[in-house]
Scaffold this motif. Structure first.
Motif, PDB file in Angstrom:
ATOM      1  N   GLY A   1       0.987  10.089  -5.434  1.00  0.00           N
ATOM      2  CA  GLY A   1       2.280  10.404  -4.849  1.00  0.00           C
ATOM      3  C   GLY A   1       2.685   9.396  -3.783  1.00  0.00           C
ATOM      4  O   GLY A   1       3.833   8.934  -3.756  1.00  0.00           O
ATOM      5  N   LEU A   2       1.754   9.036  -2.917  1.00  0.00           N
ATOM      6  CA  LEU A   2       2.042   8.045  -1.884  1.00  0.00           C
ATOM      7  C   LEU A   2       2.440   6.710  -2.505  1.00  0.00           C
ATOM      8  O   LEU A   2       3.374   6.046  -2.044  1.00  0.00           O
ATOM      9  CB  LEU A   2       0.820   7.854  -0.986  1.00  0.00           C
ATOM     10  CG  LEU A   2       0.436   9.028  -0.075  1.00  0.00           C
ATOM     11  CD1 LEU A   2      -0.875   8.719   0.638  1.00  0.00           C
ATOM     12  CD2 LEU A   2       1.544   9.313   0.944  1.00  0.00           C
ATOM     13  N   ALA A   3       1.726   6.315  -3.568  1.00  0.00           N
ATOM     14  CA  ALA A   3       1.974   5.019  -4.196  1.00  0.00           C
ATOM     15  C   ALA A   3       3.267   5.004  -5.001  1.00  0.00           C
ATOM     16  O   ALA A   3       3.956   3.975  -5.072  1.00  0.00           O
ATOM     17  CB  ALA A   3       0.790   4.644  -5.090  1.00  0.00           C
ATOM     18  N   LEU A   4       3.614   6.144  -5.609  1.00  0.00           N
ATOM     19  CA  LEU A   4       4.764   6.187  -6.513  1.00  0.00           C
ATOM     20  C   LEU A   4       6.079   6.499  -5.826  1.00  0.00           C
ATOM     21  O   LEU A   4       7.143   6.355  -6.432  1.00  0.00           O
ATOM     22  CB  LEU A   4       4.520   7.234  -7.608  1.00  0.00           C
ATOM     23  CG  LEU A   4       3.462   6.894  -8.657  1.00  0.00           C
ATOM     24  CD1 LEU A   4       3.170   8.117  -9.516  1.00  0.00           C
ATOM     25  CD2 LEU A   4       3.940   5.739  -9.529  1.00  0.00           C
ATOM     26  N   ALA A   5       6.031   6.941  -4.586  1.00  0.00           N
ATOM     27  CA  ALA A   5       7.254   7.363  -3.902  1.00  0.00           C
ATOM     28  C   ALA A   5       8.368   6.318  -3.936  1.00  0.00           C
ATOM     29  O   ALA A   5       9.528   6.661  -4.234  1.00  0.00           O
ATOM     30  CB  ALA A   5       6.939   7.775  -2.464  1.00  0.00           C
ATOM     31  N   PRO A   6       8.087   5.038  -3.661  1.00  0.00           N
ATOM     32  CA  PRO A   6       9.185   4.057  -3.720  1.00  0.00           C
ATOM     33  C   PRO A   6       9.796   3.937  -5.113  1.00  0.00           C
ATOM     34  O   PRO A   6      11.024   3.830  -5.264  1.00  0.00           O
ATOM     35  CB  PRO A   6       8.501   2.748  -3.300  1.00  0.00           C
ATOM     36  CG  PRO A   6       7.322   3.171  -2.495  1.00  0.00           C
ATOM     37  CD  PRO A   6       6.833   4.434  -3.151  1.00  0.00           C
ATOM     38  N   GLU A   7       8.931   4.003  -6.136  1.00  0.00           N
ATOM     39  CA  GLU A   7       9.415   3.889  -7.518  1.00  0.00           C
ATOM     40  C   GLU A   7      10.269   5.075  -7.920  1.00  0.00           C
ATOM     41  O   GLU A   7      11.196   4.955  -8.737  1.00  0.00           O
ATOM     42  CB  GLU A   7       8.206   3.756  -8.443  1.00  0.00           C
ATOM     43  CG  GLU A   7       8.516   3.697  -9.920  1.00  0.00           C
ATOM     44  CD  GLU A   7       7.248   3.647 -10.764  1.00  0.00           C
ATOM     45  OE1 GLU A   7       7.309   4.052 -11.931  1.00  0.00           O
ATOM     46  OE2 GLU A   7       6.206   3.205 -10.249  1.00  0.00           O
TER      47      GLU A   7
END
Length: 291
Positions: free
Chosen positions: A279-285
């Motif tokens: 979730g932390l990694a995908l938030a910008p995407e």
């Protein structure tokens, strides 16, 4: 739907106990990164996803995540060491799938088998309802739309329960998670909503501009490929209707946490942490999914 901005649907798929933990983790990770997907115009929950939908409606993602990463009590850990019950369940349902001519036949067979199991153990339902109630922060339907998927055990027809169905939220979640014995609500009997199409039921998000599908099974299906029940088929149909669709599953290196070990409660913290990191990694995407 809100016509002033893109309408959004959040789809939470099934996947056992670890799948539920992963769903909570990834939603919490997105939340901590500034993206609150629980404000979607509708949340569609199936099986473990139905539990997650109800949980996220009654508590913040951060609070749920904090509870999920706590190791289970020793008595639960001891009961979770052997995956044999899950294996037996997968073998039993796998045989039904293999013997079925098509999806409708499969659902009817699953329903008939589940009704037999319910008749053999009448005390199962109140026990299961108590367990489900204990997992929900609030037993009441929330104001925001939540749709819980089920399958009619007698006819094999899919159905959707919401706050307008005249059914308690606890009963709706208990029915959607009834993967073995059938669950009775009034005069009707239901089984796991994952048998309606697949573990996601993303087709119910038709008409929404943006659709985020969180699939603990990574979109995989146990049904024959020719039945076309996988999430890819559902997502393609939504895209053909104009929806922007994102399908997210656990990373390959975490697959050992799901599937045959999906009911191992000792793996819940690891599954939740995996989801949180995603979730932390995908938030910008996925920023386009927010307001």
């Amino acid at each position: 739907m809100n016509t002033s901005s893109p309408s959004r649907a959040l789809v939470l798929g099934g996947g056992g106990s670890t799948g539920n933990a992963w769903l909570i983790g990834i939603v919490a990770g997105l939340f901590d990164a500034g993206l609150d997907v629980t404000t979607a115009d509708v949340t569609i929950g199936t099986s473990a996803g139905a539990t997650a939908a109800a949980q996220l409606a009654g508590a913040t993602p951060a609070d749920l995540y904090a509870l999920t990463i706590v190791p289970p009590p020793a008595r639960h850990a001891a009961a979770s060491r052997s995956p044999r019950p899950t294996v037996n369940h997968l073998e039993r349902t796998g045989r039904i799938i293999a013997e079925s001519a098509d999806p409708a036949d499969m659902r009817r067979r699953m329903g008939a088998a589940a009704l037999e199991l319910a008749a053999a153990d009448p005390a199962w339902q109140p026990r299961w309802r108590e367990i489900v109630a204990g997992r929900l922060p609030d037993p009441r339907w929330p104001d925001r739309p939540i749709r819980i998927t089920v399958v009619d055990a007698r006819t094999g027809d899919g159905a959707v329960l919401d706050r307008h169905s005249g059914v308690d939220l606890v009963d709706a979640v208990a029915a959607s998670t009834a993967s073995a014995a059938a669950y009775r609500i009034g005069d009707d009997w239901y089984i796991d909503g994952g048998y309606r199409t697949n573990a996601e039921n993303a087709d119910l998000a038709a008409g929404y501009d943006r659709v985020l599908v969180l699939s603990p099974f990574g979109g995989r299906t146990r049904a024959p490929a020719q039945w076309r029940l996988g999430v890819d088929t559902q997502a393609d149909a939504l895209r053909a209707q104009g929806s922007r669709v994102e399908v997210i599953g656990p990373p390959t290196e975490a697959e050992h946490l799901f599937g045959v070990r999906g009911m191992d409660h000792t793996l819940r913290p690891a599954a939740a942490e995996t989801g949180h990191a995603q979730g932390l990694a995908l938030a910008p995407e996925l920023a386009g999914f927010g307001r």
